[in-house]
Motif scaffolding. Structure first.
Motif, PDB file in Angstrom:
ATOM      1  N   SER A 118     -14.080   0.284 -31.196  1.00 34.34           N
ATOM      2  CA  SER A 118     -14.623   0.360 -32.240  1.00 34.34           C
ATOM      3  C   SER A 118     -14.561  -0.656 -33.207  1.00 34.34           C
ATOM      4  O   SER A 118     -15.415  -0.718 -34.087  1.00 34.34           O
ATOM      5  CB  SER A 118     -14.103   1.840 -33.006  1.00 34.34           C
ATOM      6  OG  SER A 118     -12.587   1.707 -33.223  1.00 34.34           O
ATOM      7  N   ARG A 119     -13.359  -1.228 -33.300  1.00 25.42           N
ATOM      8  CA  ARG A 119     -13.151  -2.485 -34.112  1.00 25.42           C
ATOM      9  C   ARG A 119     -14.205  -3.555 -33.905  1.00 25.42           C
ATOM     10  O   ARG A 119     -14.411  -4.313 -34.828  1.00 25.42           O
ATOM     11  CB  ARG A 119     -11.889  -3.020 -34.086  1.00 25.42           C
ATOM     12  CG  ARG A 119     -11.343  -3.722 -32.429  1.00 25.42           C
ATOM     13  CD  ARG A 119     -10.095  -4.090 -32.373  1.00 25.42           C
ATOM     14  NE  ARG A 119      -9.786  -4.586 -31.216  1.00 25.42           N
ATOM     15  CZ  ARG A 119     -10.270  -5.897 -30.635  1.00 25.42           C
ATOM     16  NH1 ARG A 119     -10.694  -6.713 -31.613  1.00 25.42           N
ATOM     17  NH2 ARG A 119      -9.875  -6.259 -29.526  1.00 25.42           N
ATOM     18  N   ARG A 123     -17.205  -1.078 -39.383  1.00 26.91           N
ATOM     19  CA  ARG A 123     -16.327  -1.292 -40.355  1.00 26.91           C
ATOM     20  C   ARG A 123     -15.601  -0.405 -40.816  1.00 26.91           C
ATOM     21  O   ARG A 123     -16.002   0.726 -40.328  1.00 26.91           O
ATOM     22  CB  ARG A 123     -17.046  -2.130 -41.443  1.00 26.91           C
ATOM     23  CG  ARG A 123     -17.788  -3.564 -41.213  1.00 26.91           C
ATOM     24  CD  ARG A 123     -18.295  -4.403 -42.207  1.00 26.91           C
ATOM     25  NE  ARG A 123     -18.809  -5.644 -41.818  1.00 26.91           N
ATOM     26  CZ  ARG A 123     -19.200  -6.704 -42.650  1.00 26.91           C
ATOM     27  NH1 ARG A 123     -19.088  -6.500 -44.039  1.00 26.91           N
ATOM     28  NH2 ARG A 123     -19.795  -7.607 -42.112  1.00 26.91           N
ATOM     29  N   GLU A 127     -15.585   4.395 -40.213  1.00 29.46           N
ATOM     30  CA  GLU A 127     -14.729   4.699 -39.176  1.00 29.46           C
ATOM     31  C   GLU A 127     -14.990   6.316 -38.983  1.00 29.46           C
ATOM     32  O   GLU A 127     -14.675   7.013 -37.927  1.00 29.46           O
ATOM     33  CB  GLU A 127     -13.464   4.428 -39.259  1.00 29.46           C
ATOM     34  CG  GLU A 127     -12.974   2.954 -39.318  1.00 29.46           C
ATOM     35  CD  GLU A 127     -12.991   2.604 -37.676  1.00 29.46           C
ATOM     36  OE1 GLU A 127     -12.745   3.681 -36.979  1.00 29.46           O
ATOM     37  OE2 GLU A 127     -12.936   1.487 -37.371  1.00 29.46           O
ATOM     38  N   ARG A 180     -21.368  -5.435 -36.670  1.00 26.89           N
ATOM     39  CA  ARG A 180     -20.228  -5.005 -37.705  1.00 26.89           C
ATOM     40  C   ARG A 180     -21.332  -5.347 -38.964  1.00 26.89           C
ATOM     41  O   ARG A 180     -20.891  -5.023 -40.002  1.00 26.89           O
ATOM     42  CB  ARG A 180     -19.008  -5.543 -37.923  1.00 26.89           C
ATOM     43  CG  ARG A 180     -18.158  -5.142 -36.506  1.00 26.89           C
ATOM     44  CD  ARG A 180     -16.752  -5.844 -36.519  1.00 26.89           C
ATOM     45  NE  ARG A 180     -15.950  -5.250 -37.622  1.00 26.89           N
ATOM     46  CZ  ARG A 180     -15.499  -5.649 -38.606  1.00 26.89           C
ATOM     47  NH1 ARG A 180     -15.887  -6.958 -38.637  1.00 26.89           N
ATOM     48  NH2 ARG A 180     -14.644  -5.151 -39.531  1.00 26.89           N
TER      49      ARG A 180
END
Length: 222
Positions: A118-119, A123, A127, A180
């Protein structure tokens, strides 16, 4: 494939090809030149993607010969356009029907991604999409879908990136550098995705399950 009539309803044609298809050859000298410098696996994926694009175009009544490239982007003849993706030996493409002004973007992910990925996709302000509760709770808009997986969000952003990056370049704007740099928010059962630098310009992305993975495609502007 059950998706064909669903995509046709929004003005899109679908094409599918496998790297394992026998007798797969470049459709012309430009494709051959591009494929010649590629490792074997990448070459098969490249050619399968071109076959999928031609099949998607035929699904909307358009013929297309070879599809060369500039950098990593496919170059289509005037009046033709498609978006290509591939995963685990399968290539897919979507093409818009003549006379339709649709942003194009698709992505196929047949291998689920771990939560730790997910990272690379989100951002901090996104989440919450992973752990959202019931609709209407935890900031989820009423009627919006909750609890997206990393694979779904990655795929949706990949599909949106293709549509948004092409549109930005067409306007002379700077394209998004990575996933992102895109912002995803729920849009009923779909996702609204925009470039953070241009929040007013957004596309709507639909994500559907395909086996253990997902297929995402842009259904229009928001």
């Amino acid at each position: 494939m059950a998706l064909r009539p669903v995509l046709a309803a929004v003005g899109l044609g679908l094409g599918v090809a496998a790297v394992s298809e026998p007798g797969a050859e470049p459709a012309g000298p430009a494709e051959a030149a591009a494929a010649a410098s590629m490792p074997s696996r990448r070459r098969l994926e490249f050619l399968a993607g071109r076959r999928a694009a031609r099949r998607a175009l035929r699904a909307v009544g358009l013929d297309c010969g070879e599809i060369p490239r500039v950098g990593r982007l496919p170059v289509f003849p005037p009046g033709r356009a498609a978006s290509i993706s591939h995963s685990a030996g399968i290539a897919v493409a979507v093409a818009r029907a003549p006379g339709r002004d649709l942003p194009l973007g698709c992505d196929l992910e047949l291998r689920p991604l771990p939560r730790a990925a997910s990272r690379l996709v989100l951002r901090a302000d996104e989440e919450w999409l992973l752990d959202a509760g019931e609709c209407g709770d935890d900031g989820v808009p009423p009627g919006a879908r909750a609890g997206w997986s990393v694979t779904e969000l990655f795929s949706a952003k990949e599909a949106a990136w293709k549509a948004l990056a092409v549109a930005a370049v067409g306007r002379g704007a700077e394209g998004a550098a990575g996933l992102r740099d895109l912002l995803a928010t729920p849009c009923e059962r779909d996702l609204r995705v925009c470039r953070r630098a241009e929040p007013a310009r957004a596309v709507r992305v639909r994500v559907v399950p395909v086996g253990a993975g997902v297929f995402s495609y842009v259904v229009g502007r928001v």
